[in-house]
Design a protein around this motif. Structure first.
Motif, PDB file in Angstrom:
ATOM      1  N   ALA A 132      78.472 -66.491   3.472  1.00  0.00           N
ATOM      2  CA  ALA A 132      78.566 -67.882   3.500  1.00  0.00           C
ATOM      3  C   ALA A 132      79.288 -68.411   4.716  1.00  0.00           C
ATOM      4  CB  ALA A 132      79.148 -68.298   2.176  1.00  0.00           C
ATOM      5  N   MET A 133      78.631 -69.284   5.623  1.00  0.00           N
ATOM      6  CA  MET A 133      79.408 -69.761   6.731  1.00  0.00           C
ATOM      7  C   MET A 133      80.086 -71.177   6.401  1.00  0.00           C
ATOM      8  SD  MET A 133      78.532 -67.704   9.021  1.00  0.00           S
ATOM      9  CE  MET A 133      78.891 -68.290  10.554  1.00  0.00           C
ATOM     10  N   ALA A 134      79.726 -71.603   5.094  1.00  0.00           N
ATOM     11  CA  ALA A 134      80.494 -73.059   4.993  1.00  0.00           C
ATOM     12  C   ALA A 134      80.268 -73.346   3.405  1.00  0.00           C
ATOM     13  CB  ALA A 134      79.671 -74.216   5.567  1.00  0.00           C
ATOM     14  N   GLY A 135      81.108 -74.137   2.888  1.00  0.00           N
ATOM     15  CA  GLY A 135      81.074 -74.465   1.662  1.00  0.00           C
ATOM     16  C   GLY A 135      79.889 -75.355   1.175  1.00  0.00           C
ATOM     17  N   ALA A 140      83.971 -80.182   1.238  1.00  0.00           N
ATOM     18  CA  ALA A 140      84.648 -79.013   0.747  1.00  0.00           C
ATOM     19  C   ALA A 140      85.131 -77.869   1.706  1.00  0.00           C
ATOM     20  CB  ALA A 140      83.245 -78.206  -0.213  1.00  0.00           C
ATOM     21  N   THR A 141      84.390 -77.741   2.694  1.00  0.00           N
ATOM     22  CA  THR A 141      84.855 -76.612   3.671  1.00  0.00           C
ATOM     23  C   THR A 141      86.093 -77.150   4.310  1.00  0.00           C
ATOM     24  OG1 THR A 141      82.580 -76.190   4.496  1.00  0.00           O
ATOM     25  CG2 THR A 141      83.946 -75.425   5.690  1.00  0.00           C
ATOM     26  N   LEU A 142      86.191 -78.649   4.771  1.00  0.00           N
ATOM     27  CA  LEU A 142      87.439 -78.884   5.297  1.00  0.00           C
ATOM     28  C   LEU A 142      88.781 -79.190   4.621  1.00  0.00           C
ATOM     29  CD1 LEU A 142      88.644 -80.275   8.098  1.00  0.00           C
ATOM     30  CD2 LEU A 142      87.860 -82.350   7.028  1.00  0.00           C
ATOM     31  N   MET A 143      88.437 -79.434   2.985  1.00  0.00           N
ATOM     32  CA  MET A 143      89.582 -79.488   2.249  1.00  0.00           C
ATOM     33  C   MET A 143      90.057 -77.784   1.972  1.00  0.00           C
ATOM     34  SD  MET A 143      90.065 -82.660   1.804  1.00  0.00           S
ATOM     35  CE  MET A 143      91.652 -82.272   0.380  1.00  0.00           C
ATOM     36  N   ALA A 144      89.189 -77.040   1.802  1.00  0.00           N
ATOM     37  CA  ALA A 144      89.684 -75.745   1.447  1.00  0.00           C
ATOM     38  C   ALA A 144      90.200 -75.048   2.711  1.00  0.00           C
ATOM     39  CB  ALA A 144      88.413 -74.774   1.412  1.00  0.00           C
ATOM     40  N   ALA A 145      89.801 -75.570   3.916  1.00  0.00           N
ATOM     41  CA  ALA A 145      90.635 -75.051   5.149  1.00  0.00           C
ATOM     42  C   ALA A 145      92.143 -75.554   5.143  1.00  0.00           C
ATOM     43  CB  ALA A 145      89.917 -75.115   6.363  1.00  0.00           C
ATOM     44  N   LEU A 146      92.083 -77.025   4.948  1.00  0.00           N
ATOM     45  CA  LEU A 146      93.430 -77.618   5.167  1.00  0.00           C
ATOM     46  C   LEU A 146      94.388 -77.120   3.987  1.00  0.00           C
ATOM     47  CD1 LEU A 146      92.297 -81.531   5.932  1.00  0.00           C
ATOM     48  CD2 LEU A 146      93.342 -79.901   7.495  1.00  0.00           C
ATOM     49  N   ALA A 147      93.922 -76.861   3.033  1.00  0.00           N
ATOM     50  CA  ALA A 147      94.787 -76.521   1.931  1.00  0.00           C
ATOM     51  C   ALA A 147      95.374 -74.888   2.185  1.00  0.00           C
ATOM     52  CB  ALA A 147      94.162 -76.631   0.570  1.00  0.00           C
ATOM     53  N   ALA A 148      94.415 -74.151   2.389  1.00  0.00           N
ATOM     54  CA  ALA A 148      94.965 -72.687   2.883  1.00  0.00           C
ATOM     55  C   ALA A 148      95.768 -72.795   4.182  1.00  0.00           C
ATOM     56  CB  ALA A 148      93.537 -71.819   3.094  1.00  0.00           C
ATOM     57  N   GLY A 248      91.332 -65.888   2.086  1.00  0.00           N
ATOM     58  CA  GLY A 248      90.668 -65.624   1.127  1.00  0.00           C
ATOM     59  C   GLY A 248      90.249 -66.641   0.245  1.00  0.00           C
ATOM     60  N   LEU A 249      91.198 -67.527  -0.324  1.00  0.00           N
ATOM     61  CA  LEU A 249      90.963 -68.685  -1.048  1.00  0.00           C
ATOM     62  C   LEU A 249      90.122 -69.590  -0.099  1.00  0.00           C
ATOM     63  CD1 LEU A 249      94.426 -68.948  -2.936  1.00  0.00           C
ATOM     64  CD2 LEU A 249      92.162 -68.455  -3.769  1.00  0.00           C
ATOM     65  N   ALA A 250      90.295 -69.858   1.052  1.00  0.00           N
ATOM     66  CA  ALA A 250      89.706 -70.555   2.055  1.00  0.00           C
ATOM     67  C   ALA A 250      88.084 -70.239   1.936  1.00  0.00           C
ATOM     68  CB  ALA A 250      90.207 -70.744   3.394  1.00  0.00           C
ATOM     69  N   TYR A 251      88.101 -68.917   2.131  1.00  0.00           N
ATOM     70  CA  TYR A 251      86.600 -68.242   2.070  1.00  0.00           C
ATOM     71  C   TYR A 251      85.797 -68.498   0.965  1.00  0.00           C
ATOM     72  CZ  TYR A 251      82.649 -65.067   2.445  1.00  0.00           C
ATOM     73  OH  TYR A 251      81.426 -64.601   2.286  1.00  0.00           O
ATOM     74  N   ARG A 252      86.631 -68.515  -0.176  1.00  0.00           N
ATOM     75  CA  ARG A 252      85.881 -68.518  -1.570  1.00  0.00           C
ATOM     76  C   ARG A 252      85.450 -70.093  -1.669  1.00  0.00           C
ATOM     77  NH1 ARG A 252      89.276 -67.029  -6.923  1.00  0.00           N
ATOM     78  NH2 ARG A 252      89.044 -65.032  -6.061  1.00  0.00           N
ATOM     79  N   HIS A 253      86.263 -71.002  -1.420  1.00  0.00           N
ATOM     80  CA  HIS A 253      85.890 -72.233  -1.642  1.00  0.00           C
ATOM     81  C   HIS A 253      85.050 -73.047  -0.533  1.00  0.00           C
ATOM     82  CE1 HIS A 253      87.867 -72.369  -5.510  1.00  0.00           C
ATOM     83  NE2 HIS A 253      88.857 -71.740  -4.782  1.00  0.00           N
ATOM     84  N   GLY A 254      85.279 -72.383   0.883  1.00  0.00           N
ATOM     85  CA  GLY A 254      84.638 -73.151   2.214  1.00  0.00           C
ATOM     86  C   GLY A 254      84.065 -72.252   2.841  1.00  0.00           C
TER      87      GLY A 254
END
Length: 283
Positions: A132-135, A140-148, A248-254
């Motif tokens: 998966a290249m994005a969420g 969703a992709t950006l928020m996952a990246a920023l949070a991680a 890994g969390l970023a990848y799972r969500h985004g």
């Protein structure tokens, strides 16, 4: 690094991997980069064996083939991936683009090479394994990246300060933009493609019927990512393992984009604000 160089084509090839419409064209500038490097002595004929073996691994790993063939293909890929990451395969003469020097008085001397070997892993994973290249959405992709990224900066760089492996050292060398471009397009993409897009993704698929499957896949990929930083000692293995959990969390969500952005954000904060790559006192 001059704009007209094999490195510029490597950057273009990696950038083309991201949009679905251009992904199938990414191998063209990659091949051109290899041809250009050949004329400059950057690769020898032996180096061409390894992309050829990666193609063989991709052919064997096709879902339509028998399990034994697929297993052989994935095993061949993993062996090649490890050797490419360690720069142990002959035929490559990666170009030194940032000469070895201490970026701050307390730092271990740092040098940067434009790698022609390690990025091949990213091309195989993205084009063959198709993670998966994005969420679900750009947000969703950006928020996952920023949070991680935020979590990794606080825990890992804070942990690095507590362990004494880095100190506060704000800076931006003249070569910083080249470092950032290389880190964004080649380094973090290759590492996240292997550890998240391949290892975590494949383990999660294997254990998709288990309640603990996704978590176990994430943790195993993070542990392997930590072990890959063995050269920095136990402190860096620990900190990298923790960072691997965040990625890994970023990848799972985004998706892979979120993991790469989180990884790039932590690396950039480390480079610009703290001792890079580590304090010389630890050597």
């Amino acid at each position: 690094m001059p704009l007209a160089s094999p490195g510029s084509l490597m950057f273009l090839a990696a950038a083309l991997l991201w949009p679905p419409a251009t992904r199938r064209w990414a191998l063209l500038p990659l091949a051109m980069a290899y041809g250009w490097a050949w004329t400059q002595g950057g690769i020898e004929p032996a180096a061409l064996a390894w992309p050829a073996l990666l193609v063989l691994a991709a052919v064997l790993a096709r879902p339509a083939l028998a399990p034994a063939a697929r297993g052989a293909g994935h095993t061949l890929f993993l062996i090649l991936a490890v050797l490419l990451f360690l720069h142990w395969l002959p035929g490559f003469h990666n170009t030194l683009v940032i000469p070895r020097a201490a970026l701050t008085p307390d730092a271990v001397p740092f040098a940067m090479y434009l790698n022609l070997d390690k990025p091949l892993v990213a091309f195989w994973v993205v084009l063959m394994a198709a993670p998966a290249m994005a969420g679900a959405s750009a947000r969703a992709t950006l928020m996952a990246a920023l949070a991680a990224c935020a979590g990794a900066i606080v825990v890992c760089l804070g942990g690095g300060l507590a362990l004494g492996v880095v100190g506060w050292a704000p800076k931006w060398p003249d070569s910083g933009w080249l470092w950032l471009l290389n880190n964004a397009l080649l380094v973090t993409l290759a590492e996240e493609a292997l550890f998240r897009g391949y290892v975590q993704e494949r383990l999660a698929r294997c254990w998709r019927d288990r309640a603990w499957g996704a978590t176990a896949a994430l943790l195993i990929a993070a542990v392997l990512f930590g072990l890959a930083h063995y050269a920095g000692g136990w402190q860096w293995m620990l900190l990298a393992g923790v960072a691997g959990v965040a990625y890994g969390l970023a990848y799972r969500h985004g998706g892979l984009a979120a993991a790469v952005l989180a990884h790039l954000g932590l690396n950039a904060a480390h480079y610009a604000l703290f001792t890079y790559p580590m304090r010389a006192a630890l050597q």
